[in-house]
Design a protein around this motif. Structure first.
Motif, PDB file in Angstrom:
ATOM      1  N   ILE A   9       0.859  -1.291   0.015  1.00 50.57           N
ATOM      2  CA  ILE A   9      -0.053   0.107   0.050  1.00 50.57           C
ATOM      3  C   ILE A   9       0.960   1.235   0.091  1.00 50.57           C
ATOM      4  O   ILE A   9       1.839   1.217   0.570  1.00 50.57           O
ATOM      5  CB  ILE A   9      -0.739   0.218   1.176  1.00 50.57           C
ATOM      6  N   LEU A  10       0.485   2.322  -0.621  1.00 49.90           N
ATOM      7  CA  LEU A  10       1.130   3.465  -0.842  1.00 49.90           C
ATOM      8  C   LEU A  10       0.581   4.249   0.191  1.00 49.90           C
ATOM      9  O   LEU A  10      -0.743   4.654   0.511  1.00 49.90           O
ATOM     10  CB  LEU A  10       0.757   4.136  -2.081  1.00 49.90           C
ATOM     11  N   MET A  11       1.476   4.682   1.251  1.00 53.66           N
ATOM     12  CA  MET A  11       0.845   5.837   2.366  1.00 53.66           C
ATOM     13  C   MET A  11       2.167   6.753   2.548  1.00 53.66           C
ATOM     14  O   MET A  11       2.976   6.354   3.254  1.00 53.66           O
ATOM     15  CB  MET A  11       0.895   4.672   3.709  1.00 53.66           C
ATOM     16  N   PRO A  12       2.216   7.920   2.339  1.00 53.56           N
ATOM     17  CA  PRO A  12       2.936   8.988   2.618  1.00 53.56           C
ATOM     18  C   PRO A  12       3.104   9.121   4.075  1.00 53.56           C
ATOM     19  O   PRO A  12       1.845   9.096   4.754  1.00 53.56           O
ATOM     20  CB  PRO A  12       2.489  10.260   2.107  1.00 53.56           C
ATOM     21  N   ILE A  13       4.276   9.245   4.732  1.00 58.69           N
ATOM     22  CA  ILE A  13       4.462   9.702   6.001  1.00 58.69           C
ATOM     23  C   ILE A  13       3.689  10.678   6.636  1.00 58.69           C
ATOM     24  O   ILE A  13       3.063  10.734   7.625  1.00 58.69           O
ATOM     25  CB  ILE A  13       5.785   9.734   6.581  1.00 58.69           C
ATOM     26  N   SER A  14       3.611  11.663   5.596  1.00 64.23           N
ATOM     27  CA  SER A  14       2.777  12.801   6.137  1.00 64.23           C
ATOM     28  C   SER A  14       1.415  12.725   6.290  1.00 64.23           C
ATOM     29  O   SER A  14       0.740  13.311   7.027  1.00 64.23           O
ATOM     30  CB  SER A  14       2.995  14.025   5.081  1.00 64.23           C
ATOM     31  N   GLY A  40      -1.911  -8.683   5.424  1.00 65.39           N
ATOM     32  CA  GLY A  40      -1.362  -9.805   4.357  1.00 65.39           C
ATOM     33  C   GLY A  40      -0.466  -9.102   3.360  1.00 65.39           C
ATOM     34  O   GLY A  40      -0.270  -9.546   2.731  1.00 65.39           O
ATOM     35  N   GLN A  41      -0.158  -7.713   3.599  1.00 66.08           N
ATOM     36  CA  GLN A  41       0.857  -7.031   2.802  1.00 66.08           C
ATOM     37  C   GLN A  41       2.432  -6.995   3.054  1.00 66.08           C
ATOM     38  O   GLN A  41       2.579  -7.482   4.343  1.00 66.08           O
ATOM     39  CB  GLN A  41       0.390  -5.714   2.643  1.00 66.08           C
ATOM     40  N   THR A  42       3.106  -7.098   2.161  1.00 64.97           N
ATOM     41  CA  THR A  42       4.595  -7.180   2.526  1.00 64.97           C
ATOM     42  C   THR A  42       5.506  -5.815   2.075  1.00 64.97           C
ATOM     43  O   THR A  42       6.432  -5.918   2.319  1.00 64.97           O
ATOM     44  CB  THR A  42       5.079  -8.159   1.755  1.00 64.97           C
ATOM     45  N   ILE A  43       4.712  -4.754   1.480  1.00 66.29           N
ATOM     46  CA  ILE A  43       5.246  -3.576   1.145  1.00 66.29           C
ATOM     47  C   ILE A  43       4.579  -2.366   1.565  1.00 66.29           C
ATOM     48  O   ILE A  43       3.535  -2.108   1.299  1.00 66.29           O
ATOM     49  CB  ILE A  43       5.403  -3.214  -0.563  1.00 66.29           C
ATOM     50  N   TRP A  44       5.559  -1.340   2.142  1.00 63.72           N
ATOM     51  CA  TRP A  44       4.958  -0.148   2.415  1.00 63.72           C
ATOM     52  C   TRP A  44       5.701   0.874   1.355  1.00 63.72           C
ATOM     53  O   TRP A  44       6.720   1.094   1.496  1.00 63.72           O
ATOM     54  CB  TRP A  44       5.241   0.139   3.747  1.00 63.72           C
ATOM     55  N   ALA A 211      13.864  -0.762  11.086  1.00 66.67           N
ATOM     56  CA  ALA A 211      14.107  -1.905  11.815  1.00 66.67           C
ATOM     57  C   ALA A 211      12.840  -2.523  12.205  1.00 66.67           C
ATOM     58  O   ALA A 211      12.658  -3.821  11.926  1.00 66.67           O
ATOM     59  CB  ALA A 211      15.189  -1.645  12.875  1.00 66.67           C
ATOM     60  N   TYR A 212      12.067  -1.701  12.541  1.00 65.85           N
ATOM     61  CA  TYR A 212      10.622  -2.343  13.169  1.00 65.85           C
ATOM     62  C   TYR A 212       9.786  -2.863  12.081  1.00 65.85           C
ATOM     63  O   TYR A 212       9.360  -4.184  12.129  1.00 65.85           O
ATOM     64  CB  TYR A 212       9.780  -1.326  13.762  1.00 65.85           C
ATOM     65  N   ALA A 213       9.821  -2.180  10.790  1.00 64.16           N
ATOM     66  CA  ALA A 213       9.096  -2.741   9.632  1.00 64.16           C
ATOM     67  C   ALA A 213       9.643  -4.150   9.440  1.00 64.16           C
ATOM     68  O   ALA A 213       9.138  -5.080   8.890  1.00 64.16           O
ATOM     69  CB  ALA A 213       9.270  -1.813   8.527  1.00 64.16           C
ATOM     70  N   LYS A 214      11.165  -4.150   9.319  1.00 65.23           N
ATOM     71  CA  LYS A 214      12.005  -5.318   8.707  1.00 65.23           C
ATOM     72  C   LYS A 214      11.681  -6.601   9.707  1.00 65.23           C
ATOM     73  O   LYS A 214      11.280  -7.667   9.400  1.00 65.23           O
ATOM     74  CB  LYS A 214      13.380  -4.943   8.762  1.00 65.23           C
ATOM     75  N   SER A 215      11.500  -6.198  10.838  1.00 66.74           N
ATOM     76  CA  SER A 215      11.119  -7.306  11.995  1.00 66.74           C
ATOM     77  C   SER A 215       9.483  -7.837  11.717  1.00 66.74           C
ATOM     78  O   SER A 215       9.482  -9.022  12.180  1.00 66.74           O
ATOM     79  CB  SER A 215      11.006  -6.734  13.273  1.00 66.74           C
ATOM     80  N   LYS A 216       8.805  -7.107  11.223  1.00 65.68           N
ATOM     81  CA  LYS A 216       7.287  -7.659  10.899  1.00 65.68           C
ATOM     82  C   LYS A 216       7.142  -8.090   9.155  1.00 65.68           C
ATOM     83  O   LYS A 216       5.994  -8.268   8.869  1.00 65.68           O
ATOM     84  CB  LYS A 216       6.337  -6.182  11.011  1.00 65.68           C
ATOM     85  N   GLY A 217       8.400  -8.175   8.753  1.00 68.05           N
ATOM     86  CA  GLY A 217       8.201  -8.712   7.285  1.00 68.05           C
ATOM     87  C   GLY A 217       7.829  -7.802   6.173  1.00 68.05           C
ATOM     88  O   GLY A 217       7.271  -7.893   5.313  1.00 68.05           O
ATOM     89  N   ILE A 218       7.854  -6.345   6.484  1.00 70.84           N
ATOM     90  CA  ILE A 218       7.305  -5.360   5.723  1.00 70.84           C
ATOM     91  C   ILE A 218       8.688  -4.554   5.078  1.00 70.84           C
ATOM     92  O   ILE A 218       9.316  -4.181   5.858  1.00 70.84           O
ATOM     93  CB  ILE A 218       6.472  -4.332   6.392  1.00 70.84           C
ATOM     94  N   ALA A 219       8.704  -4.548   3.843  1.00 72.49           N
ATOM     95  CA  ALA A 219       9.719  -3.816   3.023  1.00 72.49           C
ATOM     96  C   ALA A 219       9.105  -2.430   2.463  1.00 72.49           C
ATOM     97  O   ALA A 219       8.023  -2.228   2.340  1.00 72.49           O
ATOM     98  CB  ALA A 219      10.016  -4.584   1.767  1.00 72.49           C
TER      99      ALA A 219
END
Length: 271
Positions: A9-14, A40-44, A211-219
């Motif tokens: 999903i595309l989500m700007p930090i802002s 069930g997503q793997t990409i931010w 690091a948190y995202a990586k630990s959750k399997g999110i790239a």
């Protein structure tokens, strides 16, 4: 090589909620990572995270290397003892919580961040030294030495000149006369260091979020502007990399020919 299908999903930090006027790299970002995991997503995918200038477009940044100070999470600064909740929680960050009021952010956010900087300067006193620093601070300075000094100097000069485009600065600073830059550094050392502090805090929070995202399997899939902005530390400090004249003004700028969206073409202004 084997490739696996994936989605995200595309989500700007802002656009993350709960960041005191704008999304941030604290709990709102981690909550979104958790949501992606549950979905069930793997990409931010994010938009560029560089500092924004006039018009606040992430695609016109004053640095190709720096992070946007607006994304620094204030609650995380408070957890580090650099702020108290009363320093920022009761500030009116804009009339609509669902929209980013960049004018209000510019007027109020840096005031809060300067409080954090002054508290940072007072933390961890070392006998015989007025300003203590951690090893992590020196590590960041060393790893960022290719771009950080010029960026911080650029921002301090820009602030001292009412935030106008660097091509409107006094000539000695505009064309980077060594004596003028040395004099400015000496007279504005604390302001220059303030901008370094912001990048240090951005870097710490960004690495923690990554690091948190990586630990959750999110790239995290990033995005960058196509061109370096004309009003940027990069164009000011790296003029030899661009087609400019003796005054630093671009000889040619980027754009695109006429198309369906613009009958006359577009003139972007990027050197």
């Amino acid at each position: 090589m084997e490739f696996k299908r994936c989605s995200g999903i595309l989500m700007p930090i802002s656009s993350l909620p709960g960041g005191y006027g704008i999304g941030s790299m604290g709990k709102p970002a981690r909550d979104f990572v958790d949501f992606l995991t549950r979905a069930g997503q793997t990409i931010w995918q994010i938009l560029p995270v560089g500092p924004t200038g006039y018009a606040d477009s992430p695609y016109q940044s004053c640095s190709a290397f720096a992070g946007n100070p607006y994304f620094i999470d204030l609650d995380l600064l408070a957890a580090d003892g650099l702020l108290t909740k009363k320093d920022y929680a009761n500030i009116n960050w804009g009339g609509d919580a669902a929209k980013v009021d960049y004018g209000t952010l510019y007027e109020k956010r840096f005031t809060v961040l300067r409080k954090a900087y002054h508290n940072f300067m007072r933390q961890r006193p070392v006998p015989g030294y007025d300003t203590p620093y951690s090893d992590d601070w020196y590590r960041f300075q060393f790893l960022s030495s290719d771009w950080l000094p010029d960026y911080c100097l650029y921002m301090a000069i820009k602030e001292d000149n009412g935030m106008v485009d660097w091509q409107q600065w006094p000539r000695a600073l505009r064309v980077r006369e060594p004596e003028a830059l040395a004099r400015f550094r000496a007279e504005h050392a604390e302001e220059i260091e303030f901008w370094a502090f912001l990048q240090y805090e951005f870097d710490r929070q960004w690495r923690s979020l990554h690091a948190y995202a990586k630990s959750k399997g999110i790239a995290i899939m990033g995005d960058i502007p196509i061109y370096v902005a004309a009003d940027s530390a990069d164009a000011w400090a790296g003029r030899e990399l661009f087609e400019t004249d003796a005054e630093g003004k671009p000889r040619r700028v980027a754009g695109c020919p006429p198309d369906y969206f613009a009958a006359d073409g577009q003139l972007w202004g990027n050197p």
